[in-house]
Design a protein around this motif. Structure first.
Motif, PDB file in Angstrom:
ATOM      1  N   VAL A   1       0.838  -1.191   0.000  1.00  0.00           N
ATOM      2  CA  VAL A   1       0.000   0.000   0.000  1.00  0.00           C
ATOM      3  C   VAL A   1       0.877   1.247   0.000  1.00  0.00           C
ATOM      4  N   GLU A   2       1.952   1.228   0.775  1.00  0.00           N
ATOM      5  CA  GLU A   2       2.887   2.337   0.835  1.00  0.00           C
ATOM      6  C   GLU A   2       4.258   1.860   0.384  1.00  0.00           C
ATOM      7  N   SER A   3       4.885   2.630  -0.452  1.00  0.00           N
ATOM      8  CA  SER A   3       6.236   2.300  -0.904  1.00  0.00           C
ATOM      9  C   SER A   3       7.259   2.915   0.037  1.00  0.00           C
ATOM     10  N   ILE A   4       8.410   2.269   0.146  1.00  0.00           N
ATOM     11  CA  ILE A   4       9.494   2.832   0.961  1.00  0.00           C
ATOM     12  C   ILE A   4      10.292   3.852   0.156  1.00  0.00           C
ATOM     13  N   TYR A   5      10.004   3.928  -1.165  1.00  0.00           N
ATOM     14  CA  TYR A   5      10.779   4.806  -2.031  1.00  0.00           C
ATOM     15  C   TYR A   5      10.053   6.118  -2.302  1.00  0.00           C
ATOM     16  N   ASP A   6      10.836   7.170  -2.398  1.00  0.00           N
ATOM     17  CA  ASP A   6      10.287   8.466  -2.750  1.00  0.00           C
ATOM     18  C   ASP A   6       9.852   8.442  -4.209  1.00  0.00           C
ATOM     19  N   ARG A   7       8.812   9.196  -4.509  1.00  0.00           N
ATOM     20  CA  ARG A   7       8.258   9.221  -5.866  1.00  0.00           C
ATOM     21  C   ARG A   7       8.864  10.373  -6.654  1.00  0.00           C
ATOM     22  N   HIS A   8       9.446  10.055  -7.808  1.00  0.00           N
ATOM     23  CA  HIS A   8       9.931  11.059  -8.747  1.00  0.00           C
ATOM     24  C   HIS A   8       9.105  10.958 -10.025  1.00  0.00           C
ATOM     25  N   VAL A   9       8.689  12.090 -10.562  1.00  0.00           N
ATOM     26  CA  VAL A   9       7.792  12.124 -11.712  1.00  0.00           C
ATOM     27  C   VAL A   9       8.500  12.760 -12.903  1.00  0.00           C
ATOM     28  N   PHE A  10       8.295  12.169 -14.062  1.00  0.00           N
ATOM     29  CA  PHE A  10       8.955  12.592 -15.294  1.00  0.00           C
ATOM     30  C   PHE A  10       7.988  13.360 -16.184  1.00  0.00           C
ATOM     31  N   VAL A  11       8.431  14.520 -16.669  1.00  0.00           N
ATOM     32  CA  VAL A  11       7.651  15.321 -17.614  1.00  0.00           C
ATOM     33  C   VAL A  11       8.468  15.488 -18.886  1.00  0.00           C
ATOM     34  N   ALA A  12       7.941  15.019 -20.005  1.00  0.00           N
ATOM     35  CA  ALA A  12       8.550  15.267 -21.310  1.00  0.00           C
ATOM     36  C   ALA A  12       7.862  16.470 -21.925  1.00  0.00           C
ATOM     37  N   GLU A  13       8.649  17.477 -22.263  1.00  0.00           N
ATOM     38  CA  GLU A  13       8.133  18.672 -22.930  1.00  0.00           C
ATOM     39  C   GLU A  13       8.538  18.598 -24.405  1.00  0.00           C
ATOM     40  N   PHE A  14       7.566  18.656 -25.305  1.00  0.00           N
ATOM     41  CA  PHE A  14       7.846  18.645 -26.740  1.00  0.00           C
ATOM     42  C   PHE A  14       7.855  20.089 -27.231  1.00  0.00           C
ATOM     43  N   THR A  15       8.996  20.514 -27.762  1.00  0.00           N
ATOM     44  CA  THR A  15       9.192  21.921 -28.068  1.00  0.00           C
ATOM     45  C   THR A  15      10.061  22.058 -29.308  1.00  0.00           C
ATOM     46  N   GLY A  16      10.360  23.313 -29.695  1.00  0.00           N
ATOM     47  CA  GLY A  16      11.208  23.551 -30.849  1.00  0.00           C
ATOM     48  C   GLY A  16      11.665  24.990 -30.907  1.00  0.00           C
ATOM     49  N   ALA A  17      12.876  25.206 -31.410  1.00  0.00           N
ATOM     50  CA  ALA A  17      13.412  26.559 -31.502  1.00  0.00           C
ATOM     51  C   ALA A  17      12.678  27.396 -32.535  1.00  0.00           C
ATOM     52  N   SER A  18      12.025  26.760 -33.506  1.00  0.00           N
ATOM     53  CA  SER A  18      11.271  27.494 -34.532  1.00  0.00           C
ATOM     54  C   SER A  18       9.785  27.586 -34.193  1.00  0.00           C
TER      55      SER A  18
END
Length: 354
Positions: A107-124
């Motif tokens: 029910v509870e994890s012993i590990y801290d939660r890290h969340v990943f965000v992918a941002e799709f972008t472009g210089a143009s």
């Protein structure tokens, strides 16, 4: 004449009742319909037709599609109820249901939660700077600010709107995993996705909150990186310690922050000194957003750990002091269950415990 009448009457009765001779249909059987991922790994299907084994000539289909089905063998990667039927010679069998549970779930994890965000972008992309600003505004709000230090953004540049010196080939492979995305856009933990315009920010916030509050991690991720004596290569190692028996794949990214360069900007026109944040410079692992196995067997048993090492040639354009290694642990559904990061020059994250 009365025999013909009797025959016709029987035929009418058969057509009215809808009776079918079941022996003319293929029969699908499973070696196990109740699977506990803590101790079992798969079920094997057999198809018979009029008493003959016709498995090799049959197609076994799941509705909806079940990850882990390969021919007549189903190796589940997550809990759930899965429904199958067989097709042989154009005829369909009755359905067979396989229930998958995991008695090792915590029910509870012993590990801290890290969340990943992918941002799709472009210089143009003139609208992309505003998309990044919209993300930062959301992360500053009280509902998300408490999680901010455990939210890790990686910007994937593309050339959809014009030339971009920061674009990598794999960007479109990952972006195309999600339908209907324009620039700028996002995906959270490779699960939820949407646009980064002002109308889409409520979905962005909801996806982040769900990752922290609804999707408990069941693994810890540790990543380390060491440069060789000449500073030409980095030795990267990723370790995954699992709290339950599960399948994992790993995605390893090289991410550089603070790159100054060209950017179209909706407010300022064109800038030559725009600071690009968290740019993905290289994907170390194979299969882009799908990930790479840690070993021949992608499953890690409860309480066990698996690891893998890679050697990466360093690009002289990378400013190593601003460059990190992101390690994503994807579960059997292809979503990021947990992640971690470290500096490319001598970094070691360890496994973050609560």
């Amino acid at each position: 004449m009365k025999y013909i009448s009797a025959f016709l009457a029987a035929a009418v009765l058969l057509s009215c009742t809808g009776t079918v001779d079941d022996s003319s249909l293929p029969v699908l059987e499973a070696s196990d319909t109740e699977i506990d991922l803590a101790s079992e790994s798969q079920t094997v299907f057999t198809v018979t037709y009029n008493g003959m084994d016709v498995t090799s000539g049959s197609s076994i289909i799941s509705t909806p599609s079940a990850p882990g089905l390969n021919g007549n063998v189903f190796t589940p990667t997550s809990e759930g109820t899965f429904v199958f039927h067989a097709v042989y010679n154009g005829k369909e069998s009755e359905q067979v249901t396989v229930n998958v549970v995991n008695s090792d779930v915590r029910v509870e994890s012993i590990y801290d939660r890290h969340v990943f965000v992918a941002e799709f972008t472009g210089a143009s992309c003139a609208f992309c700077p505003a998309g990044y600003d919209n993300m930062m505004q959301q992360l500053a709000r009280p509902a998300l600010s408490k999680y901010k230090s455990n939210i890790h953004i990686a910007a994937f540049h593309s050339e959809e709107m014009g030339k971009d010196s920061l674009a990598i080939d794999e960007t479109m492979q990952i972006k195309n995993m999600f339908s209907g995305l324009d620039l700028p856009s996002y995906t959270v933990d490779l699960r939820d996705s949407g646009g980064l315009n002002s109308d889409g920010m409520s979905g962005f916030s909801s996806a982040l909150k769900a990752s922290f509050e609804e999707y408990t991690p069941h693994c810890g991720v540790a990543v380390s990186s060491t440069l060789d004596a000449d500073g030409n290569t980095a030795g990267i190692e990723v370790k995954i310690a699992s709290e339950l028996t599960s399948e994992y794949r790993v995605v390893v990214l090289i991410v550089q922050d603070g790159i100054v360069g060209y950017q179209k900007h909706g407010e300022y026109g064109e800038l030559d000194d725009y600071t690009h944040k968290h740019v993905v410079r290289h994907i170390v692992t194979e299969n882009a957003g799908k990930g790479e196995r840690l070993a021949d067997d992608s499953r890690i048993a409860a309480g066990q750990e698996a690891s893998k090492k890679w050697t990466v040639s360093l690009d002289r354009r990378w400013v190593l002091a601003n460059t990190s290694v992101y390690a994503l642990a994807l579960d059997g559904d292809g979503y990021v269950n947990n992640m971690n990061f470290c500096a490319i020059d001598g970094g070691n994250s360890g496994s973050d415990l609560k």
